[in-house]
Design a protein around this motif. Structure first.
Motif, short mmCIF file in Angstrom:
data_model
loop_
_atom_site.label_atom_id
_atom_site.label_comp_id
_atom_site.label_asym_id
_atom_site.label_seq_id
_atom_site.Cartn_x
_atom_site.Cartn_y
_atom_site.Cartn_z
N THR A 191 0.86 -1.18 0.00
CA THR A 191 0.00 0.00 0.00
C THR A 191 0.90 1.23 0.00
O THR A 191 1.71 1.41 0.91
CB THR A 191 -0.90 0.04 1.24
OG1 THR A 191 -1.66 -1.16 1.32
CG2 THR A 191 -1.85 1.23 1.18
N VAL A 192 0.77 2.05 -1.02
CA VAL A 192 1.55 3.29 -1.11
C VAL A 192 0.71 4.41 -0.52
O VAL A 192 -0.38 4.71 -1.02
CB VAL A 192 1.94 3.61 -2.57
CG1 VAL A 192 2.79 4.88 -2.61
CG2 VAL A 192 2.69 2.44 -3.20
N CYS A 193 1.22 5.01 0.56
CA CYS A 193 0.47 6.03 1.30
C CYS A 193 1.05 7.42 1.03
O CYS A 193 2.23 7.57 0.70
CB CYS A 193 0.54 5.74 2.81
SG CYS A 193 -0.05 4.09 3.26
N GLY A 194 0.21 8.43 1.18
CA GLY A 194 0.58 9.79 0.84
C GLY A 194 1.40 10.51 1.88
O GLY A 194 1.00 11.57 2.39
N TYR A 195 2.56 9.97 2.20
CA TYR A 195 3.50 10.60 3.12
C TYR A 195 4.90 10.54 2.54
O TYR A 195 5.22 9.66 1.74
CB TYR A 195 3.52 9.88 4.48
CG TYR A 195 2.28 10.04 5.32
CD1 TYR A 195 2.17 11.05 6.25
CD2 TYR A 195 1.22 9.14 5.17
CE1 TYR A 195 1.03 11.18 7.03
CE2 TYR A 195 0.07 9.27 5.95
CZ TYR A 195 -0.01 10.29 6.87
OH TYR A 195 -1.14 10.42 7.64
N ILE A 196 5.75 11.45 2.99
CA ILE A 196 7.18 11.41 2.71
C ILE A 196 7.89 11.41 4.06
O ILE A 196 7.78 12.36 4.83
CB ILE A 196 7.64 12.63 1.88
CG1 ILE A 196 6.96 12.66 0.51
CG2 ILE A 196 9.17 12.61 1.74
CD1 ILE A 196 7.40 11.56 -0.43
N PHE A 197 8.63 10.34 4.36
CA PHE A 197 9.38 10.27 5.62
C PHE A 197 10.84 10.65 5.44
O PHE A 197 11.44 11.27 6.31
CB PHE A 197 9.29 8.85 6.21
CG PHE A 197 8.00 8.56 6.93
CD1 PHE A 197 7.06 9.54 7.14
CD2 PHE A 197 7.75 7.28 7.41
CE1 PHE A 197 5.87 9.28 7.81
CE2 PHE A 197 6.57 7.00 8.08
CZ PHE A 197 5.63 8.00 8.28
N GLY A 198 11.44 10.25 4.31
CA GLY A 198 12.84 10.56 4.09
C GLY A 198 13.75 9.88 5.10
O GLY A 198 13.32 9.08 5.93
N GLY A 199 15.03 10.20 5.02
CA GLY A 199 16.00 9.65 5.97
C GLY A 199 16.68 8.41 5.45
O GLY A 199 16.03 7.41 5.16
N SER A 200 17.99 8.47 5.33
CA SER A 200 18.73 7.34 4.80
C SER A 200 18.70 6.14 5.73
O SER A 200 18.94 5.01 5.31
CB SER A 200 20.19 7.74 4.52
OG SER A 200 20.83 8.15 5.72
#
Length: 228
Positions: free
Chosen positions: A177-186
């Protein structure tokens, strides 16, 4: 090799993260995604998760919807699938809420990881294989699960566990499920962590279906097998 039919079910952000950089375990999927996850769990005989996933979330995903409980009963299944924790170290806090839930609990670990649970209650079965250095022997463990009646296995994380299963060819299907958030962070975990795959060894997926519900996209894949 006779083993459970294995399905990985995960929600991830649009940038491919399954948790934030703090690995806080906070859920970010919608109620639709939760319903979808519960449906997949309800169809399974066993639910597998890594020790890190349990430590961050502290509980198991269990079936609670009356219609799903009825469907399991009519199919001759127990109310809840077996919740199987995979941890080579066996270091699971016995005070976690997980141990208070009305569910069957198994531990998949190494002989070293099983030592603590020989004198502590909490798991109905402790299955051992592999070593503390090399980790759990998944092929042997999966064969053992099948002999114990686990025909359909749902895997709910985390990325290191799933990487191992893909590496060994033990995954049959993948729900993302692809959700509409961006978390980022390597350092934020992804659906498949580990060492990664070279292009010529990367598992190939066949897209079976795509469903969009508001800001989420549900992707269903089948793992392609090499032709004999």
């Amino acid at each position: 090799m006779v083993r459970p039919y294995t399905i990985v079910i995960l929600a991830m952000t649009a940038d491919g993260k399954i948790s934030d950089v703090k690995r806080s375990g906070v859920t970010f999927g919608s109620s639709v995604d939760y319903t979808h996850l519960e449906q997949q769990v309800a169809e399974a005989d066993g639910v597998l998760m890594g020790g890190g996933t349990l430590r961050s979330g502290e509980t198991a995903m269990r079936v609670q919807t009356p219609a799903l409980l009825t469907a399991r009963q009519e199919a001759g299944k127990p109310p809840q699938p077996i919740q199987i924790v995979c941890s080579a170290s066996g270091k699971i806090d016995p005070e976690l809420r997980f141990f208070q839930q009305p569910i069957p609990r198994w531990l998949l670990t190494t002989p070293q990881g099983a030592e603590f649970w020989q004198t502590h209650s909490g798991f109905d079965q402790v299955l051992t294989g592999g070593t503390s250095r090399d980790g759990v022997d998944f092929p042997a463990a999966f064969e053992r699960l099948r002999t114990l009646g686990v025909e359909r296995l749902a895997v709910l994380g985390g990325g290191t566990l799933i990487a191992s299963l893909f590496e060994l060819g033990l995954v049959d299907e993948l729900w993302l499920t692809v959700c509409g958030y961006i978390f980022g962070g390597s350092q934020a975990p992804t659906p498949v962590d580990g060492l990664g795959f070279a292009r010529d060894r990367a598992p190939r997926l066949r897209l079976l279906e795509v469903n969009r519900v508001e800001d989420e996209v549900f992707l269903h894949y089948q793992v392609q097998r090499d032709s004999p």
